[in-house]
Design a protein around this motif. Structure first.
Motif, PDB file in Angstrom:
ATOM      1  N   ASP A  12     -10.411   9.178   8.590  1.00 47.64           N
ATOM      2  CA  ASP A  12     -11.851   9.456   8.678  1.00 47.64           C
ATOM      3  C   ASP A  12     -12.062  10.950   8.895  1.00 47.64           C
ATOM      4  OD1 ASP A  12     -14.496   8.907   8.617  1.00 47.64           O
ATOM      5  OD2 ASP A  12     -14.554   7.727  10.460  1.00 47.64           O
ATOM      6  N   VAL A  84      -9.140   5.317   9.410  1.00 51.09           N
ATOM      7  CA  VAL A  84     -10.285   4.450   9.134  1.00 51.09           C
ATOM      8  C   VAL A  84      -9.970   3.065   9.699  1.00 51.09           C
ATOM      9  CG1 VAL A  84     -11.614   3.328   7.294  1.00 51.09           C
ATOM     10  CG2 VAL A  84     -11.000   5.764   7.107  1.00 51.09           C
ATOM     11  N   PRO A  85     -10.916   2.434  10.378  1.00 57.87           N
ATOM     12  CA  PRO A  85     -10.643   1.111  10.958  1.00 57.87           C
ATOM     13  C   PRO A  85     -10.095   0.126   9.926  1.00 57.87           C
ATOM     14  CG  PRO A  85     -12.732   1.948  11.775  1.00 57.87           C
ATOM     15  CD  PRO A  85     -12.268   2.923  10.721  1.00 57.87           C
ATOM     16  N   GLY A  86      -9.021  -0.529  10.287  1.00 54.91           N
ATOM     17  CA  GLY A  86      -8.410  -1.528   9.410  1.00 54.91           C
ATOM     18  C   GLY A  86      -7.382  -0.987   8.451  1.00 54.91           C
ATOM     19  N   ASP A 161     -13.076   6.795  -2.502  1.00 56.05           N
ATOM     20  CA  ASP A 161     -14.403   6.875  -1.885  1.00 56.05           C
ATOM     21  C   ASP A 161     -15.343   7.823  -2.606  1.00 56.05           C
ATOM     22  OD1 ASP A 161     -12.890   9.185  -1.036  1.00 56.05           O
ATOM     23  OD2 ASP A 161     -14.449   9.530   0.467  1.00 56.05           O
ATOM     24  N   GLY A 181     -15.939   2.696   3.637  1.00 58.47           N
ATOM     25  CA  GLY A 181     -15.713   2.288   5.010  1.00 58.47           C
ATOM     26  C   GLY A 181     -15.562   3.399   6.027  1.00 58.47           C
ATOM     27  N   SER A 183     -16.865   7.109   7.969  1.00 63.61           N
ATOM     28  CA  SER A 183     -18.144   7.428   8.602  1.00 63.61           C
ATOM     29  C   SER A 183     -19.026   8.362   7.790  1.00 63.61           C
ATOM     30  CB  SER A 183     -17.894   8.041   9.983  1.00 63.61           C
ATOM     31  OG  SER A 183     -17.152   9.241   9.878  1.00 63.61           O
ATOM     32  N   GLY A 203     -16.921  -2.188   1.791  1.00 65.48           N
ATOM     33  CA  GLY A 203     -17.259  -1.367   2.930  1.00 65.48           C
ATOM     34  C   GLY A 203     -16.263  -1.409   4.063  1.00 65.48           C
ATOM     35  N   ASP A 204     -15.164  -2.158   3.892  1.00 60.57           N
ATOM     36  CA  ASP A 204     -14.143  -2.214   4.942  1.00 60.57           C
ATOM     37  C   ASP A 204     -12.860  -2.782   4.348  1.00 60.57           C
ATOM     38  OD1 ASP A 204     -14.046  -5.282   5.470  1.00 60.57           O
ATOM     39  OD2 ASP A 204     -16.177  -4.773   5.582  1.00 60.57           O
ATOM     40  N   PHE A 205     -11.776  -2.631   5.092  1.00 67.98           N
ATOM     41  CA  PHE A 205     -10.478  -3.078   4.580  1.00 67.98           C
ATOM     42  C   PHE A 205     -10.348  -4.594   4.555  1.00 67.98           C
ATOM     43  CE2 PHE A 205      -9.132   1.322   5.132  1.00 67.98           C
ATOM     44  CZ  PHE A 205      -8.358   1.485   3.999  1.00 67.98           C
ATOM     45  N   SER A 207     -12.671  -6.651   3.637  1.00 67.47           N
ATOM     46  CA  SER A 207     -13.255  -7.037   2.346  1.00 67.47           C
ATOM     47  C   SER A 207     -12.323  -6.692   1.193  1.00 67.47           C
ATOM     48  CB  SER A 207     -14.599  -6.333   2.153  1.00 67.47           C
ATOM     49  OG  SER A 207     -15.521  -6.714   3.148  1.00 67.47           O
TER      50      SER A 207
END
Length: 220
Positions: A12, A84-86, A161, A181, A183, A203-205, A207
């Motif tokens: 991030d 990044v989360p995940g 991204d 995903g 910020s 929008g996230d890992f 998914s």
């Protein structure tokens, strides 16, 4: 093979990088908003961004501009940079080979992956646009990564991204999924990635792993 962009996908870092550039540019008398910098230069190489900003400024940057940006980014990253989360959980599940292909300089890539604990997942397979003639949206870095990994472009899935990254993957003949995903982006940016040619946007890992389960081994 899964090819990950680095900044804004695995780490991030885009918000930090943009803030450092905005601060340094203001010292030179070039006032530019964070959103404008992201809009214009997300996914492009440093050398391309510098050339465009020097044109805006009407003069070349001082010799120490890049050094000061990198030094400040290192200082802030040591305190603030996060994966990044995940990201780590998804990397543990990757089925088959994977690598990083990014517009960032090689030394910066390695620093960011080391700082966030993600470097071991790639076993040194980290490729920078430093080694190719043209950065994204040209396909060069993705094609270089595929050759280095001995995988056909049609067998590659790119996670990106930026619009420039999507265009590069499409030009390389690779499957590609847009990722929002980190910020620096909102989920609405996914529509722009789709318009650029992404086959899907997530929008996230979590998914991501559900969307292409054949690329990820379920460990739970």
């Amino acid at each position: 093979m899964v090819i990950f962009d680095c900044d804004g996908v695995l780490v991030d870092s885009e918000v930090l990088l943009t803030d450092v550039h905005v601060t340094q540019l203001r010292k030179l008398g070039l006032n530019i908003r964070h959103a404008e910098l992201t809009e214009r230069f997300l996914g492009v190489t440093d050398r391309a961004m510098h050339a465009a900003l020097e044109a805006d400024l009407g003069a070349p940057f001082a010799d120490d501009y890049d050094r000061e940006v990198k030094a400040e980014l290192r200082r802030r990253s040591a305190r603030e940079l996060r994966a990044v989360p995940g990201a780590a959980a998804a990397l543990r599940r990757v089925h088959g080979p994977c690598c990083v292909a990014s517009s960032s300089a090689q030394a910066e890539l390695e620093f960011k992956l080391d700082a966030t604990g993600l470097a071991p997942y790639f076993a040194g397979n980290v490729f920078s646009a430093d080694v190719v003639a043209a950065g994204k949206p040209a396909p060069d870095i993705f094609l270089y990564a595929a050759r280095a990994m001995r995988v056909a472009p049609a067998e590659c899935l790119v996670i990106e991204d930026s619009v420039n990254g999507v265009k590069a993957a499409v030009a390389a003949g690779m499957d590609m999924i847009g990722f929002t995903g980190a910020s620096h982006l909102t989920p609405a940016y996914g529509d722009r990635l789709l318009a650029a040619g992404a086959h899907a946007a997530v929008g996230d890992f979590g998914s991501l792993t559900r969307l292409v389960p054949e690329r990820f081994v379920q460990l739970d």
